[in-house]
Design an enzyme around this catalytic site. Structure first.
Site, PDB file in Angstrom:
ATOM      1  N   SER A 102       0.816  -1.247   0.130  1.00  0.00           N
ATOM      2  CA  SER A 102      -0.175   0.387  -0.060  1.00  0.00           C
ATOM      3  C   SER A 102       1.049   0.924   0.232  1.00  0.00           C
ATOM      4  O   SER A 102       1.994   0.903   0.486  1.00  0.00           O
ATOM      5  CB  SER A 102      -0.975   0.050   1.625  1.00  0.00           C
ATOM      6  OG  SER A 102      -1.767   1.352   1.357  1.00  0.00           O
ATOM      7  N   TYR A 105      -1.990  -1.351  11.067  1.00  0.00           N
ATOM      8  CA  TYR A 105      -2.203  -1.789   9.702  1.00  0.00           C
ATOM      9  C   TYR A 105      -1.738  -1.345   8.679  1.00  0.00           C
ATOM     10  O   TYR A 105      -0.314  -2.154   7.945  1.00  0.00           O
ATOM     11  CB  TYR A 105      -4.014  -1.265   8.983  1.00  0.00           C
ATOM     12  CG  TYR A 105      -3.550  -1.577   7.577  1.00  0.00           C
ATOM     13  CD1 TYR A 105      -3.826  -2.601   6.684  1.00  0.00           C
ATOM     14  CD2 TYR A 105      -3.302  -0.545   6.890  1.00  0.00           C
ATOM     15  CE1 TYR A 105      -3.696  -2.983   6.034  1.00  0.00           C
ATOM     16  CE2 TYR A 105      -3.493  -0.702   5.558  1.00  0.00           C
ATOM     17  CZ  TYR A 105      -4.107  -1.851   4.937  1.00  0.00           C
ATOM     18  OH  TYR A 105      -4.018  -2.691   3.247  1.00  0.00           O
ATOM     19  N   LYS A 160       2.635  -3.962   7.236  1.00  0.00           N
ATOM     20  CA  LYS A 160       2.554  -3.748   5.466  1.00  0.00           C
ATOM     21  C   LYS A 160       3.748  -3.287   5.094  1.00  0.00           C
ATOM     22  O   LYS A 160       5.221  -3.859   4.344  1.00  0.00           O
ATOM     23  CB  LYS A 160       1.192  -2.677   3.665  1.00  0.00           C
ATOM     24  CG  LYS A 160       0.244  -3.347   4.667  1.00  0.00           C
ATOM     25  CD  LYS A 160      -0.442  -3.719   3.269  1.00  0.00           C
ATOM     26  CE  LYS A 160      -1.298  -4.109   3.560  1.00  0.00           C
ATOM     27  NZ  LYS A 160      -1.389  -5.622   2.771  1.00  0.00           N
TER      28      LYS A 160
HETATM   29  P1  NAD Z   1     -10.907  -7.765   1.091  1.00  0.00           P
HETATM   30  O1  NAD Z   1     -11.020  -7.119   2.609  1.00  0.00           O
HETATM   31  O2  NAD Z   1     -11.875  -7.327   0.310  1.00  0.00           O
HETATM   32  O3  NAD Z   1     -10.532  -9.090   1.176  1.00  0.00           O
HETATM   33  C1  NAD Z   1      -9.308  -9.926   1.627  1.00  0.00           C
HETATM   34  C2  NAD Z   1      -9.391 -10.970   2.392  1.00  0.00           C
HETATM   35  O4  NAD Z   1      -9.227 -12.070   2.163  1.00  0.00           O
HETATM   36  C3  NAD Z   1     -11.458 -11.482   2.017  1.00  0.00           C
HETATM   37  O5  NAD Z   1     -11.908 -11.992   1.258  1.00  0.00           O
HETATM   38  C4  NAD Z   1     -10.976 -12.138   3.520  1.00  0.00           C
HETATM   39  O6  NAD Z   1     -11.931 -13.036   3.815  1.00  0.00           O
HETATM   40  C5  NAD Z   1     -10.137 -12.274   3.124  1.00  0.00           C
HETATM   41  N1  NAD Z   1      -8.893 -12.744   4.403  1.00  0.00           N
HETATM   42  C6  NAD Z   1      -8.769 -12.176   5.304  1.00  0.00           C
HETATM   43  N2  NAD Z   1      -7.693 -12.917   5.969  1.00  0.00           N
HETATM   44  C7  NAD Z   1      -7.611 -13.629   5.667  1.00  0.00           C
HETATM   45  C8  NAD Z   1      -6.853 -15.263   6.556  1.00  0.00           C
HETATM   46  N3  NAD Z   1      -5.732 -15.363   7.416  1.00  0.00           N
HETATM   47  N4  NAD Z   1      -7.245 -17.354   5.548  1.00  0.00           N
HETATM   48  C9  NAD Z   1      -7.788 -16.561   4.384  1.00  0.00           C
HETATM   49  N5  NAD Z   1      -8.023 -15.477   4.268  1.00  0.00           N
HETATM   50  C10 NAD Z   1      -8.503 -14.207   4.491  1.00  0.00           C
HETATM   51  O7  NAD Z   1      -9.487  -6.787   1.024  1.00  0.00           O
HETATM   52  P2  NAD Z   1      -9.047  -5.790   0.029  1.00  0.00           P
HETATM   53  O8  NAD Z   1      -9.318  -4.269  -0.541  1.00  0.00           O
HETATM   54  O9  NAD Z   1      -9.985  -6.886  -1.263  1.00  0.00           O
HETATM   55  O10 NAD Z   1      -7.747  -5.833  -0.313  1.00  0.00           O
HETATM   56  C11 NAD Z   1      -7.009  -7.195  -0.693  1.00  0.00           C
HETATM   57  C12 NAD Z   1      -5.139  -6.918  -0.262  1.00  0.00           C
HETATM   58  O11 NAD Z   1      -4.621  -5.276  -0.640  1.00  0.00           O
HETATM   59  C13 NAD Z   1      -5.181  -6.432   1.559  1.00  0.00           C
HETATM   60  O12 NAD Z   1      -3.972  -7.098   1.890  1.00  0.00           O
HETATM   61  C14 NAD Z   1      -4.893  -5.337   1.805  1.00  0.00           C
HETATM   62  O13 NAD Z   1      -4.471  -5.173   3.163  1.00  0.00           O
HETATM   63  C15 NAD Z   1      -4.225  -4.943   0.469  1.00  0.00           C
HETATM   64  N6  NAD Z   1      -4.742  -2.962  -0.122  1.00  0.00           N
HETATM   65  C16 NAD Z   1      -6.336  -2.805  -0.167  1.00  0.00           C
HETATM   66  C17 NAD Z   1      -5.797  -1.629  -0.370  1.00  0.00           C
HETATM   67  C18 NAD Z   1      -7.719  -0.822  -0.370  1.00  0.00           C
HETATM   68  O14 NAD Z   1      -7.941   0.434  -0.789  1.00  0.00           O
HETATM   69  N7  NAD Z   1      -8.572  -1.594  -0.612  1.00  0.00           N
HETATM   70  C19 NAD Z   1      -5.401  -0.806  -0.864  1.00  0.00           C
HETATM   71  C20 NAD Z   1      -3.740  -0.959  -0.448  1.00  0.00           C
HETATM   72  C21 NAD Z   1      -3.517  -2.232  -0.188  1.00  0.00           C
END
Ligand code: NAD
Ligand code: UDP
Length: 333
Positions: free
Chosen positions: A125, A150, A154
């Site tokens: 991120s 959080y 990362k």
């Molecule tokens: P999200 O919560 O929609 O998707 C994450 C998925 O991981 C979910 O379906 C959840 O059920 C699953 N999960 C969480 N812990 C788990 C575990 N221990 N075992 C198995 N499954 C697990 O999030 P997103 O927005 O799709 O983000 C995806 C990734 O991108 C994350 O790592 C997030 O930190 C990163 N990210 C997101 C953003 C944003 O703004 N959405 C920005 C930067 C980085």
């Protein structure tokens, strides 16, 4: 080529699964449904027109992770989305965040090492740049001081991956630093569905537009920005998903880090005005105090991803506003 997508039922993971299938990759998903619903799988199968295998496992359980690799045998790369992502919640429950995000990742890496799978793409991120005064974030800047547990997970995972690579150069590791992912698939079948009252701007706008929440609060209009409101780099989730396919195909061998953003800053007011215009909807909003911890303005320098991955965003803020609303309207049906 078989790809394991962890968190593949979540917001960004699900859109990436679609783009991987469009590019003829064989995809398997691991997700424990902590922040997603199983019905997303059916929607993905509908969009892609093929069956997708789901392992409903918690990655914190290493024996389960091992079982995936033992069963599948020929996984060639892992795209690791699974993790907790709510900044505010991480401040209140740091241990939950450190435990889930770090243990899931080290479990995966240890099992990959055991099965000799060495290609790993990580969802990082822009938050890892921290508050260092620069507005245009470029990969050469290095990491700054993170402002939430959080964000620290990362930064820590990036460091773990760097240490791993330096211990064994046969790994191919790509760190993708996302800016502000928004929007939804144009089919209207998949998108972002946060639990409870949203914290992020775009999901909040959706709830106000659909009448579920009354008024959007704009956190400050006295920042030194174009119109006083906060400026961010919003990236359509389908562009972001395509960035993962490009990373898989084009990232050079070794350890590489890329910003995935549009390279352009958009203010809160600009986003609201565009949303109103594109969808012909009036949004109720009011100006309130700044939200503690918010930076006035930042956006990506996205030139490295263009040069090395041959990737850039294609969708506009108008596309983002239209596709987000299209998804939200479908939810109402
Ligand atoms: P999200 O919560 O929609 O998707 C994450 C998925 O991981 C979910 O379906 C959840 O059920 C699953 N999960 C969480 N812990 C788990 C575990 N221990 N075992 C198995 N499954 C697990 O999030 P997103 O927005 O799709 O983000 C995806 C990734 O991108 C994350 O790592 C997030 O930190 C990163 N990210 C997101 C953003 C944003 O703004 N959405 C920005 C930067 C980085
Ligand atoms: N924002 C806002 N009202 C909201 C949510 C967010 O004015 O209800 C602003 C916030 O101050 C920031 C921008 O919108 O300038 C993006 O915030 P978001 O929480 O979506 O992302 P992040 O803070 O992680 O960049």
């Amino acid at each position: 080529m078989k790809i394991l997508v962890t968190g593949g039922l979540g917001f960004i993971g699900s859109h990436t699964v679609v783009e991987l299938l469009n590019s003829n990759y064989d995809v398997i998903i691991a997700d424990n449904l902590y922040n997603s619903k199983e019905e997303v799988l059916e929607k993905l199968e509908k969009i892609a027109g093929k069956k997708i295998k789901l392992y409903k496992y918690d990655l914190k359980d290493k024996s389960k992770v091992d079982k995936i690799f033992e069963t599948e045998k020929d996984i060639e790369a892992v795209i690791h989305f699974a993790g907790y992502k709510a900044v505010g919640e991480s401040v209140k429950k740091p241990l939950m965040y450190y435990s889930n995000n770090l243990i899931s990742t080290t479990n995966l890496l240890e099992v990959m090492q055991k099965y000799n799978v060495r290609k790993f793409i990580f969802s990082s991120s822009a938050t890892v740049y921290g508050d260092n005064g620069e507005i245009k974030y470029v990969e050469t800047m290095g990491r700054g001081e993170t402002t939430s547990p959080y964000g620290t997970t990362k930064a820590m995972i990036e460091k773990i991956l760097e240490d791993l690579y330096f211990s064994d150069n046969s790994w191919n590791i790509t760190l993708l630093r996302y800016f502000n992912p928004v929007g939804a698939h144009e089919s209207g079948l998949i998108g972002e569905e946060p639990n409870g009252i949203p914290n992020n701007l775009m999901p909040y706008v959706m709830k106000v537009a659909s009448g579920k929440l009354e008024t959007l609060s704009i956190f400050g209009n006295d920042y030194p920005t174009i119109d006083g409101t906060g400026v961010r780099d919003y990236i359509h989730v389908v562009d972001l998903a395509k960035g993962h396919v490009k990373a898989l195909q084009n990232a050079p061998d070794g350890l590489n880090t890329y910003n995935l953003g549009s390279g352009k800053g958009v203010s809160v007011l600009e986003l609201i005005t565009t949303f109103e215009k594109v969808n012909n909807i009036k949004l109720n909003y009011k100006i309130v105090d700044r939200r503690p911890g918010d930076l006035p303005e930042y956006f990506a320098d996205a030139t490295k991803a263009l040069k090395e991955l041959n990737w850039k965003t294609e969708k506009t803020i108008e596309d983002i506003c239209r596709d987000s609303w299209n998804y939200e309207k479908n939810l109402e049906k």
